[in-house]
Design an enzyme around this catalytic site. Structure first.
Site, PDB file in Angstrom:
ATOM      1  N   LYS A   1       0.833  -1.205   0.000  1.00  0.00           N
ATOM      2  CA  LYS A   1       0.000   0.000   0.000  1.00  0.00           C
ATOM      3  C   LYS A   1       0.874   1.264   0.000  1.00  0.00           C
ATOM      4  O   LYS A   1       1.932   1.284   0.626  1.00  0.00           O
ATOM      5  CB  LYS A   1      -0.885  -0.035   1.252  1.00  0.00           C
ATOM      6  CG  LYS A   1      -1.907   1.065   1.346  1.00  0.00           C
ATOM      7  CD  LYS A   1      -2.724   0.889   2.617  1.00  0.00           C
ATOM      8  CE  LYS A   1      -3.748   1.986   2.793  1.00  0.00           C
ATOM      9  NZ  LYS A   1      -4.513   1.842   4.036  1.00  0.00           N
TER      10      LYS A   1
ATOM     11  N   SER B   1      -9.154   2.281   2.913  1.00  0.00           N
ATOM     12  CA  SER B   1      -8.160   2.966   2.128  1.00  0.00           C
ATOM     13  C   SER B   1      -7.202   2.033   1.371  1.00  0.00           C
ATOM     14  O   SER B   1      -6.503   2.497   0.475  1.00  0.00           O
ATOM     15  CB  SER B   1      -7.363   3.913   3.026  1.00  0.00           C
ATOM     16  OG  SER B   1      -6.744   3.216   4.074  1.00  0.00           O
TER      17      SER B   1
ATOM     18  N   GLY C   1     -10.153   1.874  10.477  1.00  0.00           N
ATOM     19  CA  GLY C   1     -11.605   2.069  10.586  1.00  0.00           C
ATOM     20  C   GLY C   1     -12.267   1.186   9.557  1.00  0.00           C
ATOM     21  O   GLY C   1     -13.402   1.411   9.163  1.00  0.00           O
ATOM     22  N   GLY C   2     -11.503   0.185   9.096  1.00  0.00           N
ATOM     23  CA  GLY C   2     -12.024  -0.733   8.089  1.00  0.00           C
ATOM     24  C   GLY C   2     -11.172  -0.734   6.823  1.00  0.00           C
ATOM     25  O   GLY C   2     -11.545  -1.365   5.837  1.00  0.00           O
ATOM     26  N   SER C   3     -10.038  -0.050   6.851  1.00  0.00           N
ATOM     27  CA  SER C   3      -9.270   0.187   5.620  1.00  0.00           C
ATOM     28  C   SER C   3      -8.671  -1.055   4.961  1.00  0.00           C
ATOM     29  O   SER C   3      -8.313  -1.006   3.794  1.00  0.00           O
ATOM     30  CB  SER C   3      -8.163   1.199   5.877  1.00  0.00           C
ATOM     31  OG  SER C   3      -8.718   2.477   5.979  1.00  0.00           O
TER      32      SER C   3
END
Ligand SMILES: *[C@@H]1O[C@H](CO)[C@@H](O)[C@H](O)[C@H]1NC(C)=O
Ligand SMILES: *[C@@H]1O[C@H](CO)[C@@H](O)[C@H](O)[C@H]1NC(C)=O
Ligand SMILES: *[C@@H]1O[C@H](CO)[C@@H](O)[C@H](O)[C@H]1NC(C)=O
Length: 601
Positions: free
Chosen positions: A164, A239, A261-263
């Site tokens: 990433k 993300s 937060g869920g990325s």
């Protein structure tokens, strides 16, 4: 804007100055002089801003052409190999599916590391042309390939890995889609990348992210938007959206993402692959560009994304090694527990299909209920579980924690930048004056208490004293959740993963829909997603009747965001208590096994 107001003031002054001069007043002359100076200042400021934006646009163009060059270099490597005749253009995808088997094949020499790297480079280029996943090729992977020697060393020997964008790789930018980080190549590989290399893995590309990372729509002004491989009108999620799209399209076998937060879980679920967010400190976070690390309530994790659960487990096993514990002593030196992962005794599984705060789409609810049935039929014990106080958790703990500074850090990161269109809702909401947020709370409360509470929550914490109280509130909530968990006597938890992938353009307006994911960052529980089914026509029909919580603006927007999703993949979430990462993965593997069995029968 204040410049305009100043300009108006100055012009009215000039007019008056003119009148005064006709009456021959010296004061009028001075006023006129001052006015002209003021106009010049305002115009210069405007000009400077205009030049700044023009420069920035040119800078973006240069970064983009650098990326084009980078992809061309990748293409050239491939062309070179093909003309040498040592390369078969067709790779058998099934053969490449399992990471563990591939590692074995490379080690015993059934297949060469060079062949695998180049096969994935080829696939990655194809995927990027269609879905815009890659931000940069890492040319040093070629050298690394040549330097691979000792085949007994390294669990990931010869495995190409995608990384990433915000995860630091020496000599490359980690921009997070932000102007302020362009042309600032980092000086060192982050710990995770160092460990990957120690284990023989070959990082070969970096992948796209949303601007600031604080969104689950994968888009930024530098590299543009990554779209969903299943349907290019849908988001790939964020993300870690470039990662998920690349892996789903077959362009990578293993990716490393981050999750605050869920990325990791959003994009994995949206793109029909698996993703795992470990307990926050289980893997080293040293050397990541995040730039909001002062926020301590909702914890971020580094974790893997792949097409199957076993690849995630194998990657965790490889990363949890002496090298990492030495490079980052803040990480607990706990190696991967194979026994827990391989265990097969029946589990006590809690489950819920709605958290009560955000009413699930019909399809995500069905995904949970069907999986629950599969698990039950396989002999596991299923126990209904109610997550405690979700409204309190979202408004008072999570939003207030994430925006304890009332969004100041987020806005500062974007200062002077071109703002991605998908961040507009967030930017305009966060930058409202505090009094405006309070007024909105007041006026919205009678119609839409949930939305109103959101506005109040993002008003900022205020004082250090309040922040300390807030830290206590977060710890207390975690205790309550753990108590509820213990009270039900469960080992793991099955629950919805937001889905299917949203239509492009909606994620920025639906930050609160992240409740199913972000709660496990607050709790710091390991959590992963496994694809279990696809959206059906029946789900779509039921969605037409969706009214959500109160049919408020969020519910209506959500319905539009979800519409038209037939055939898109849906996942469920598997969760365990902190540090039980292996148990969480074992549970994920069991869900995957049962879903695959069902597919066959
Ligand atoms: C953001 O990054 C810059 C440059 O690395 C650093 O100077 C600044 O302190 C960081 N800000 C936050 C809030 O992390
Ligand atoms: C969902 O659809 C894909 C094809 O798009 C298929 O490969 C997959 O098996 C389906 N999943 C399930 C659980 O049926
Ligand atoms: C939607 O609501 C209508 C009216 O309440 C009902 O007749 C219909 O069966 C519902 N459709 C579905 C798919 O649930």
């Amino acid at each position: 804007m204040w410049q305009f107001r100043l300009l108006e003031l100055v012009i009215s002054n000039l007019k008056r100055g003119g009148e005064d001069r006709s009456s021959g007043n010296a004061v009028g002359q001075i006023q006129k002089f001052i006015s002209i100076i003021a106009i010049s200042i305002v115009l210069s400021l405007k000009l400077m801003r205009w030049l700044e934006i023009r420069n920035y646009r040119q800078m973006i163009l240069r970064v983009r052409s650098r990326r084009e060059q980078s992809l061309k270099d990748m293409r050239n490597v491939m062309d070179g190999i093909k003309t040498m005749g040592t390369y078969q253009t067709k790779i058998d995808h099934e053969q490449l599916l399992s990471l563990r088997d591939l590692c074995k094949s490379i080690k015993v020499g059934d297949v060469s590391a060079s062949y695998i790297l180049h096969a994935y480079m080829e696939k990655a280029l194809e995927a990027t042309k269609k879905f815009n996943c890659i931000t940069e090729f890492l040319p040093e992977c070629q050298t690394q390939l040549l330097e691979l020697e000792d085949k007994t060393k390294g669990l990931l020997y010869g495995i190409p890995v995608s990384i990433k964008e915000n995860i630091n790789c020496k000599g490359h930018d980690s921009t997070c889609g932000l102007k302020k980080f362009i042309n600032k190549p980092v000086s060192e590989d982050c710990v995770i990348v160092q460990v990957l290399k120690k284990q023989g893995a070959i990082p070969f590309v970096k992948t796209n992210v949303p601007q600031t990372l604080f969104s689950y729509e994968c888009s930024n002004p530098i590299y543009g938007q990554t779209v969903n491989p299943f349907n290019t009108k849908r988001t790939s999620g964020g993300s870690s959206g470039g990662e998920a799209a690349l892996i789903a399209a077959g362009g990578s076998i293993l990716g490393i993402g981050t999750d605050v937060g869920g990325s990791i879980r959003f994009p994995a679920a949206f793109c029909g692959i698996c993703g795992f967010k470990p307990t926050a400190s289980r893997l080293s976070k040293k050397g990541l560009t995040v730039n909001a690390s002062g926020q301590r309530t909702v914890e971020s994790s580094v974790g893997p994304l792949a097409r199957d659960v076993d690849s995630l487990a194998y990657c965790m096993k490889a990363l949890l090694c002496e090298e990492m514990f030495e490079l980052d002593p803040t990480v607990p030196p706990i190696p991967f527990d194979d026994m827990v992962y391989a265990d097969t005794k029946p589990l006590k599984i809690g489950y819920f299909e709605s958290d009560g705060y955000w009413i699930p789409s019909p399809s995500m609810k069905r995904a949970v209920l069907e999986t629950k049935q599969l698990l039950k039929d396989a002999g596991h014990t299923l126990i209904s579980f109610t997550p405690p106080k979700m409204f309190y958790a979202m408004n008072e703990v999570i939003f207030q924690g994430l925006l304890a500074d009332s969004g100041a850090t987020f806005l500062e990161n974007l200062k002077g930048d071109i703002i991605d269109p998908h961040l507009r809702t967030q930017v305009s909401t966060y930058s409202m004056p505090g009094i405006m947020k309070k007024l909105l709370y007041f006026f919205l409360k009678p119609f839409s208490p949930r939305v109103a509470a959101g506005f109040r929550a993002i008003g900022g914490i205020g004082s250090v004293k309040e922040l300390w109280k807030h830290h206590i509130a977060a710890v207390t909530y975690r205790e309550e959740y753990v108590n509820a968990w213990k009270h039900q006597n469960i080992e793991v938890l099955l629950c919805p993963s937001l889905g299917p992938a949203l239509n492009i353009g909606y994620a920025g307006k639906l930050s609160a829909a992240s409740s199913y994911m972000v709660i496990f960052n607050l709790l710091n529980f390991p959590a992963g997603v496994v694809p279990v089914t696809n959206v059906t026509e029946e789900d779509e029909k039921e969605l037409m009747n969706y009214t959500g919580y109160l049919n408020d603006i969020w519910d209506k927007t959500f319905k539009k965001a979800m519409a038209g999703g037939v055939d898109l993949p849906l996942a469920v979430q598997c969760v365990a208590l902190p540090w039980q990462d292996e148990l969480c993965l074992r549970f994920m593997k069991e869900v995957e096994r049962l879903v695959n069995l069902k597919k066959i029968t």
